[in-house]
Enzyme design. Structure first.
Site, PDB file in Angstrom:
ATOM      1  N   HIS A  15      53.760  35.672  30.307  1.00 45.48           N
ATOM      2  CA  HIS A  15      53.643  35.367  28.871  1.00 45.48           C
ATOM      3  C   HIS A  15      55.013  34.992  28.292  1.00 45.48           C
ATOM      4  O   HIS A  15      55.134  34.042  27.517  1.00 45.48           O
ATOM      5  CB  HIS A  15      53.133  36.590  28.084  1.00 45.48           C
ATOM      6  CG  HIS A  15      51.734  37.007  28.399  1.00 45.48           C
ATOM      7  ND1 HIS A  15      51.412  38.277  28.839  1.00 45.48           N
ATOM      8  CD2 HIS A  15      50.553  36.347  28.317  1.00 45.48           C
ATOM      9  CE1 HIS A  15      50.102  38.366  29.017  1.00 45.48           C
ATOM     10  NE2 HIS A  15      49.556  37.218  28.714  1.00 45.48           N
TER      11      HIS A  15
ATOM     12  N   LYS B 292      36.699  42.326  25.243  1.00 43.74           N
ATOM     13  CA  LYS B 292      37.445  42.522  26.491  1.00 43.74           C
ATOM     14  C   LYS B 292      37.815  43.976  26.776  1.00 43.74           C
ATOM     15  O   LYS B 292      38.344  44.279  27.840  1.00 43.74           O
ATOM     16  CB  LYS B 292      38.717  41.674  26.462  1.00 43.74           C
ATOM     17  CG  LYS B 292      38.486  40.241  26.888  1.00 43.74           C
ATOM     18  CD  LYS B 292      39.760  39.617  27.414  1.00 43.74           C
ATOM     19  CE  LYS B 292      39.500  38.286  28.067  1.00 43.74           C
ATOM     20  NZ  LYS B 292      40.752  37.646  28.495  1.00 43.74           N
TER      21      LYS B 292
ATOM     22  N   ARG C 131      47.747  28.483  34.719  1.00 38.37           N
ATOM     23  CA  ARG C 131      48.263  28.926  36.008  1.00 38.37           C
ATOM     24  C   ARG C 131      47.468  28.277  37.110  1.00 38.37           C
ATOM     25  O   ARG C 131      47.615  27.119  37.390  1.00 38.37           O
ATOM     26  CB  ARG C 131      48.160  30.461  36.111  1.00 38.37           C
ATOM     27  CG  ARG C 131      49.044  31.195  35.135  1.00 38.37           C
ATOM     28  CD  ARG C 131      48.570  32.592  34.892  1.00 38.37           C
ATOM     29  NE  ARG C 131      47.303  32.585  34.170  1.00 38.37           N
ATOM     30  CZ  ARG C 131      46.664  33.665  33.783  1.00 38.37           C
ATOM     31  NH1 ARG C 131      47.124  34.845  34.086  1.00 38.37           N
ATOM     32  NH2 ARG C 131      45.543  33.565  33.102  1.00 38.37           N
TER      33      ARG C 131
ATOM     34  N   SER D  80      47.684  39.923  33.312  1.00 38.44           N
ATOM     35  CA  SER D  80      47.706  41.306  32.827  1.00 38.44           C
ATOM     36  C   SER D  80      46.764  42.183  33.648  1.00 38.44           C
ATOM     37  O   SER D  80      47.073  43.338  33.938  1.00 38.44           O
ATOM     38  CB  SER D  80      47.311  41.362  31.351  1.00 38.44           C
ATOM     39  OG  SER D  80      48.207  40.613  30.582  1.00 38.44           O
TER      40      SER D  80
END
Ligand code: ADP
Length: 168
Positions: A18, A42, A91, A129
């Site tokens: 990040h 989430k 990514r 994460s």
């Protein structure tokens, strides 16, 4: 006119991936707002307040960036902030489909909003994460992927969660 860019996400917790995107985004805007989503779907490990605090600590040496919470529609939030650009990190290929859907959805909601994607440095390509949380849970060394205070907070969380489990 100032160019304001919004970088939205869960940041549960913030990683060097990040921070890599934040540094790159700062090169193309006057003001960057890191917008932390409340994201109840989430079920984040860290509370909104914790996620914001960890981010604030991570960016305290940087200029022209601030951290805020956001809920509701991202396009409405951007309008309130006078921004029309969203920044997202890209990514591996698996990010693509979801991000593609999000761009099209946001565009349907507001034609004026555009999304810019940035790729992190190679060593953070596979960093997320969720991976960090898994590694920390298994007791792996995560110091290459997150700032020290994030690592400590994660360890605290995990040992707290484990001690809670024991009571059941
Ligand atoms: P979200 O739930 O919105 O995906 P995340 O915190 O997982 O929130 O990610 C926020 C943004 O940061 C996303 O655009 C994601 O692709 C990007 N990101 C996360 N990890 C990395 C990384 N290692 N390198 C580059 N971008 C990343």
């Amino acid at each position: 006119m100032k160019r304001v860019i919004v970088y939205p996400g869960s940041f549960d917790p913030v990683t060097y991936g990040h921070l890599d995107i934040i540094k790159r985004a700062l090169k193309i805007c006057d003001q960057l707002i890191v917008a932390v989503s409340t994201n109840p779907i989430k079920k984040p490990l860290f509370s909104l307040k914790e996620r914001i605090l960890l981010l604030k600590e991570s960016i305290k040496e940087m200029k022209n960036v601030r951290v805020e919470k956001f809920d509701g529609l991202l396009v409405d939030y951007l309008k309130r902030k006078g921004a029309r650009i969203i920044i997202r990190g890209l990514r591996v290929v698996s990010d693509f489909e979801y991000e593609f859907q999000m761009v099209l959805t946001n565009r349907k909601l507001d034609e004026e909003i555009d999304t810019i994607f940035m790729m992190p440095t190679e060593s953070y390509f596979y960093l997320s994460s969720s991976l960090i949380k898994e590694l920390a849970l298994l007791g792996a060394d995560i110091s290459r992927y997150v700032p020290k205070f994030v690592e400590e907070k994660l360890k605290e969380k995990i040992s707290h969660a484990k001690s809670q489990e024991k009571t059941f």
